[in-house]
Design a protein around this motif. Structure first.
Motif, PDB file in Angstrom:
ATOM      1  N   VAL A  33      23.814   7.769  55.400  1.00  0.00           N
ATOM      2  CA  VAL A  33      24.996   7.494  54.584  1.00  0.00           C
ATOM      3  C   VAL A  33      24.849   6.146  53.895  1.00  0.00           C
ATOM      4  CG1 VAL A  33      27.487   7.044  54.630  1.00  0.00           C
ATOM      5  CG2 VAL A  33      26.516   8.906  56.004  1.00  0.00           C
ATOM      6  N   VAL A  34      24.448   5.134  54.650  1.00  0.00           N
ATOM      7  CA  VAL A  34      24.293   3.785  54.109  1.00  0.00           C
ATOM      8  C   VAL A  34      23.253   3.766  53.000  1.00  0.00           C
ATOM      9  CG1 VAL A  34      23.523   1.444  54.640  1.00  0.00           C
ATOM     10  CG2 VAL A  34      25.021   2.649  56.239  1.00  0.00           C
ATOM     11  N   ARG A  35      22.120   4.379  53.248  1.00  0.00           N
ATOM     12  CA  ARG A  35      21.032   4.368  52.269  1.00  0.00           C
ATOM     13  C   ARG A  35      21.443   5.078  50.988  1.00  0.00           C
ATOM     14  NH1 ARG A  35      15.185   5.255  54.666  1.00  0.00           N
ATOM     15  NH2 ARG A  35      15.869   3.245  55.524  1.00  0.00           N
ATOM     16  N   GLN A  36      22.090   6.215  51.127  1.00  0.00           N
ATOM     17  CA  GLN A  36      22.521   6.975  49.953  1.00  0.00           C
ATOM     18  C   GLN A  36      23.565   6.192  49.158  1.00  0.00           C
ATOM     19  OE1 GLN A  36      25.177  10.665  50.136  1.00  0.00           O
ATOM     20  NE2 GLN A  36      23.188  11.575  49.705  1.00  0.00           N
ATOM     21  N   ASN A  37      24.520   5.581  49.848  1.00  0.00           N
ATOM     22  CA  ASN A  37      25.554   4.806  49.162  1.00  0.00           C
ATOM     23  C   ASN A  37      24.953   3.648  48.379  1.00  0.00           C
ATOM     24  OD1 ASN A  37      27.633   6.399  50.107  1.00  0.00           O
ATOM     25  ND2 ASN A  37      28.201   5.020  51.785  1.00  0.00           N
ATOM     26  N   ILE A  38      24.020   2.938  48.991  1.00  0.00           N
ATOM     27  CA  ILE A  38      23.410   1.776  48.337  1.00  0.00           C
ATOM     28  C   ILE A  38      22.557   2.205  47.145  1.00  0.00           C
ATOM     29  CG2 ILE A  38      21.720  -0.077  48.645  1.00  0.00           C
ATOM     30  CD1 ILE A  38      22.754  -0.350  51.522  1.00  0.00           C
ATOM     31  N   GLU A  39      21.744   3.240  47.318  1.00  0.00           N
ATOM     32  CA  GLU A  39      20.864   3.684  46.234  1.00  0.00           C
ATOM     33  C   GLU A  39      21.657   4.177  45.030  1.00  0.00           C
ATOM     34  OE1 GLU A  39      18.323   6.543  48.096  1.00  0.00           O
ATOM     35  OE2 GLU A  39      16.981   5.024  48.951  1.00  0.00           O
ATOM     36  N   ARG A  40      22.747   4.888  45.282  1.00  0.00           N
ATOM     37  CA  ARG A  40      23.555   5.399  44.174  1.00  0.00           C
ATOM     38  C   ARG A  40      24.389   4.299  43.515  1.00  0.00           C
ATOM     39  NH1 ARG A  40      25.824  11.222  46.552  1.00  0.00           N
ATOM     40  NH2 ARG A  40      23.793  12.287  46.565  1.00  0.00           N
ATOM     41  N   SER A  41      24.739   3.280  44.277  1.00  0.00           N
ATOM     42  CA  SER A  41      25.572   2.209  43.741  1.00  0.00           C
ATOM     43  C   SER A  41      24.779   1.208  42.918  1.00  0.00           C
ATOM     44  CB  SER A  41      26.277   1.473  44.885  1.00  0.00           C
ATOM     45  OG  SER A  41      27.154   2.340  45.576  1.00  0.00           O
ATOM     46  N   PHE A  42      23.479   1.098  43.195  1.00  0.00           N
ATOM     47  CA  PHE A  42      22.628   0.131  42.486  1.00  0.00           C
ATOM     48  C   PHE A  42      21.382   0.835  41.939  1.00  0.00           C
ATOM     49  CE2 PHE A  42      24.694  -2.184  46.041  1.00  0.00           C
ATOM     50  CZ  PHE A  42      25.519  -3.013  45.290  1.00  0.00           C
ATOM     51  N   PRO A  43      21.560   1.756  40.985  1.00  0.00           N
ATOM     52  CA  PRO A  43      20.414   2.525  40.493  1.00  0.00           C
ATOM     53  C   PRO A  43      19.353   1.684  39.793  1.00  0.00           C
ATOM     54  CG  PRO A  43      22.346   2.867  39.100  1.00  0.00           C
ATOM     55  CD  PRO A  43      22.819   2.129  40.310  1.00  0.00           C
ATOM     56  N   ALA A 263      27.795  -8.907  43.334  1.00  0.00           N
ATOM     57  CA  ALA A 263      27.371 -10.281  43.604  1.00  0.00           C
ATOM     58  C   ALA A 263      27.092 -10.528  45.081  1.00  0.00           C
ATOM     59  CB  ALA A 263      28.438 -11.258  43.118  1.00  0.00           C
ATOM     60  N   ASN A 264      27.734  -9.731  45.962  1.00  0.00           N
ATOM     61  CA  ASN A 264      27.594  -9.903  47.420  1.00  0.00           C
ATOM     62  C   ASN A 264      27.368  -8.539  48.065  1.00  0.00           C
ATOM     63  OD1 ASN A 264      28.764 -12.892  47.530  1.00  0.00           O
ATOM     64  ND2 ASN A 264      30.215 -11.680  46.332  1.00  0.00           N
ATOM     65  N   PRO A 265      26.279  -7.856  47.732  1.00  0.00           N
ATOM     66  CA  PRO A 265      26.115  -6.449  48.111  1.00  0.00           C
ATOM     67  C   PRO A 265      26.093  -6.163  49.609  1.00  0.00           C
ATOM     68  CG  PRO A 265      24.056  -7.344  47.267  1.00  0.00           C
ATOM     69  CD  PRO A 265      25.125  -8.360  46.964  1.00  0.00           C
ATOM     70  N   ALA A 266      25.540  -7.044  50.412  1.00  0.00           N
ATOM     71  CA  ALA A 266      25.427  -6.767  51.849  1.00  0.00           C
ATOM     72  C   ALA A 266      26.748  -6.949  52.580  1.00  0.00           C
ATOM     73  CB  ALA A 266      24.361  -7.659  52.475  1.00  0.00           C
ATOM     74  N   ASP A 267      27.755  -7.515  51.900  1.00  0.00           N
ATOM     75  CA  ASP A 267      29.034  -7.779  52.543  1.00  0.00           C
ATOM     76  C   ASP A 267      29.975  -6.586  52.529  1.00  0.00           C
ATOM     77  OD1 ASP A 267      28.590 -10.315  53.467  1.00  0.00           O
ATOM     78  OD2 ASP A 267      29.492 -11.342  51.761  1.00  0.00           O
ATOM     79  N   TYR A 268      29.615  -5.499  51.842  1.00  0.00           N
ATOM     80  CA  TYR A 268      30.508  -4.342  51.774  1.00  0.00           C
ATOM     81  C   TYR A 268      30.237  -3.390  52.941  1.00  0.00           C
ATOM     82  CZ  TYR A 268      33.477  -0.750  49.664  1.00  0.00           C
ATOM     83  OH  TYR A 268      34.474   0.157  49.426  1.00  0.00           O
ATOM     84  N   LEU A 269      31.220  -2.552  53.258  1.00  0.00           N
ATOM     85  CA  LEU A 269      31.110  -1.609  54.371  1.00  0.00           C
ATOM     86  C   LEU A 269      30.428  -0.319  53.888  1.00  0.00           C
ATOM     87  CD1 LEU A 269      31.789  -1.073  57.363  1.00  0.00           C
ATOM     88  CD2 LEU A 269      33.975  -0.116  56.591  1.00  0.00           C
ATOM     89  N   TRP A 270      29.109  -0.330  53.846  1.00  0.00           N
ATOM     90  CA  TRP A 270      28.355   0.810  53.312  1.00  0.00           C
ATOM     91  C   TRP A 270      28.312   2.010  54.247  1.00  0.00           C
ATOM     92  CZ3 TRP A 270      27.811   0.555  48.395  1.00  0.00           C
ATOM     93  CH2 TRP A 270      27.616  -0.667  47.764  1.00  0.00           C
ATOM     94  N   SER A 271      28.646   1.844  55.509  1.00  0.00           N
ATOM     95  CA  SER A 271      28.624   2.979  56.438  1.00  0.00           C
ATOM     96  C   SER A 271      29.847   3.878  56.268  1.00  0.00           C
ATOM     97  CB  SER A 271      28.564   2.474  57.886  1.00  0.00           C
ATOM     98  OG  SER A 271      29.655   1.614  58.169  1.00  0.00           O
ATOM     99  N   HIS A 272      30.792   3.438  55.470  1.00  0.00           N
ATOM    100  CA  HIS A 272      31.996   4.221  55.197  1.00  0.00           C
ATOM    101  C   HIS A 272      31.652   5.356  54.231  1.00  0.00           C
ATOM    102  CE1 HIS A 272      36.122   5.209  54.734  1.00  0.00           C
ATOM    103  NE2 HIS A 272      36.316   4.637  53.569  1.00  0.00           N
ATOM    104  N   LYS A 273      32.154   6.555  54.483  1.00  0.00           N
ATOM    105  CA  LYS A 273      31.895   7.695  53.596  1.00  0.00           C
ATOM    106  C   LYS A 273      32.844   7.621  52.406  1.00  0.00           C
ATOM    107  CE  LYS A 273      30.022  10.722  57.182  1.00  0.00           C
ATOM    108  NZ  LYS A 273      30.122  12.025  57.892  1.00  0.00           N
ATOM    109  N   ARG A 274      32.591   6.631  51.573  1.00  0.00           N
ATOM    110  CA  ARG A 274      33.489   6.323  50.462  1.00  0.00           C
ATOM    111  C   ARG A 274      33.506   7.401  49.394  1.00  0.00           C
ATOM    112  NH1 ARG A 274      36.993   5.858  47.821  1.00  0.00           N
ATOM    113  NH2 ARG A 274      38.046   4.078  46.873  1.00  0.00           N
ATOM    114  N   TRP A 275      32.412   8.119  49.233  1.00  0.00           N
ATOM    115  CA  TRP A 275      32.313   9.102  48.153  1.00  0.00           C
ATOM    116  C   TRP A 275      32.242  10.529  48.686  1.00  0.00           C
ATOM    117  CZ3 TRP A 275      29.892   4.293  47.962  1.00  0.00           C
ATOM    118  CH2 TRP A 275      30.337   3.449  46.939  1.00  0.00           C
ATOM    119  N   LYS A 276      33.009  10.809  49.721  1.00  0.00           N
ATOM    120  CA  LYS A 276      32.979  12.158  50.307  1.00  0.00           C
ATOM    121  C   LYS A 276      33.732  13.175  49.447  1.00  0.00           C
ATOM    122  CE  LYS A 276      36.891  11.258  53.442  1.00  0.00           C
ATOM    123  NZ  LYS A 276      37.290  11.218  54.876  1.00  0.00           N
ATOM    124  N   HIS A 277      34.633  12.706  48.587  1.00  0.00           N
ATOM    125  CA  HIS A 277      35.360  13.611  47.696  1.00  0.00           C
ATOM    126  C   HIS A 277      34.693  13.634  46.320  1.00  0.00           C
ATOM    127  CE1 HIS A 277      38.311  13.904  50.758  1.00  0.00           C
ATOM    128  NE2 HIS A 277      38.921  12.756  50.519  1.00  0.00           N
TER     129      HIS A 277
END
Length: 288
Positions: A33-43, A263-277
């Motif tokens: 989940v974390v890897r997918q969120n990060i890769e899609r957020s910072f293409p 600006a502070n990418p590592a500070d966000y909660l990437w383990s959250h399923k933010r884009w499940k919908h």
């Protein structure tokens, strides 16, 4: 838990490092989940940059766990030493005029510390809107933890009633506004971190009803265990109902949060399923 919280920070951070090895290296907790969120957020970023963000996020997440436990016993003085404030003067000016203030936060750095630290900085009541947990034990624990320093916790379903009751008092209303709405309650979609993203529109509803000035309340790591909380004004008090475009508060919050995360990418909660919908096809913009 209290026994663990009495340990010095040096020991707790050693425990955090051990947890990092277990969660990231051995178990791989939500790594997909974390890897997918990060890769899609910072293409536009490289795979190496993605992995650096990923690793630092997991280190921060483990720190959040031990820091949250430390909140059980930390003194107000100990907490004040670890948190700096920036941009809060504007919010204080509104409060001094008898105006309520709406603070919209997100899951940045350590949001539990952010909730607690506000009461040490402001001389006005602070209310925190929250969603009760299903576990009675953890609900009681988190209520105790979050209210230790004076914040008044308000269950989400009681928000409007509580605000009407206190509408003539200068106080700060806070909420974590980046949570995922239930699919059937989604009223706003926007492009956020290169993805169609749903947001609650509570900020717009509350400003329309009460005319609050609105602040984006963000948090970043200065170094391990030390933080900066910044207040960024999004809107002044509403002068006339209906003067704004549709959901301007939510739109401005999403834009400011995106800027902060970039600006502070590592500070966000990437383990959250933010884009499940997924955004319904009928709401997609027509092809040009």
């Amino acid at each position: 838990m209290k026994g663990i919280s009495l340990l010095p920070f040096s020991v707790l951070y050693a425990l955090s490092t051990f947890l990092y090895v277990v969660l990231y290296r051995m178990i791989g907790y939500r790594k997909k989940v974390v890897r997918q969120n990060i890769e899609r957020s910072f293409p536009a970023r490289t795979q190496q940059e993605h992995r650096q963000i990923e690793k630092q996020f997991f280190k921060n997440l483990c720190d959040v766990i031990v820091e949250t436990l430390k909140m059980v016993s930390i003194t107000p003085e100990g907490l004040q030493e670890r948190v700096q404030f920036k941009g809060h003067e504007r919010a204080e000016a509104y409060l001094a005029q008898g105006q309520q203030v709406l603070g919209m936060g997100a899951h940045l750095a350590n949001w539990e510390i952010m909730s607690a630290a506000g009461n040490l900085r402001f001389d006005y009541p602070i209310d925190g809107v929250y969603k009760p947990l299903s576990s009675s034990f953890f609900e009681a624990f988190m209520v105790f933890l979050r209210s230790r320093f004076g914040i008044k916790l308000v269950p989400m379903k009681d928000t409007l009633r509580h605000m009407i009751r206190h509408k003539n008092q200068a106080r700060i209303f806070t909420m974590l506004a980046d949570q995922v709405p239930p699919y059937g309650h989604i009223q706003f979609w926007t492009n956020f971190l290169h993805q169609d993203t749903a947001f609650y529109v509570s900020g717009d509803r509350l400003r329309e009803s009460f005319g609050y000035p609105v602040f984006f309340v963000a948090m970043r790591h200065l170094r391990r265990g030390f933080f900066e909380i910044e207040f960024i004004e999004l809107f002044p008090p509403l002068q006339q109902k209906g003067e704004d475009a549709k959901n301007p508060v939510t739109h401005a919050f999403a834009q400011q949060l995106e800027k902060w995360i970039e600006a502070n990418p590592a500070d966000y909660l990437w383990s959250h399923k933010r884009w499940k919908h997924k955004k319904p096809v009928e709401l997609a913009s027509p092809a040009s």
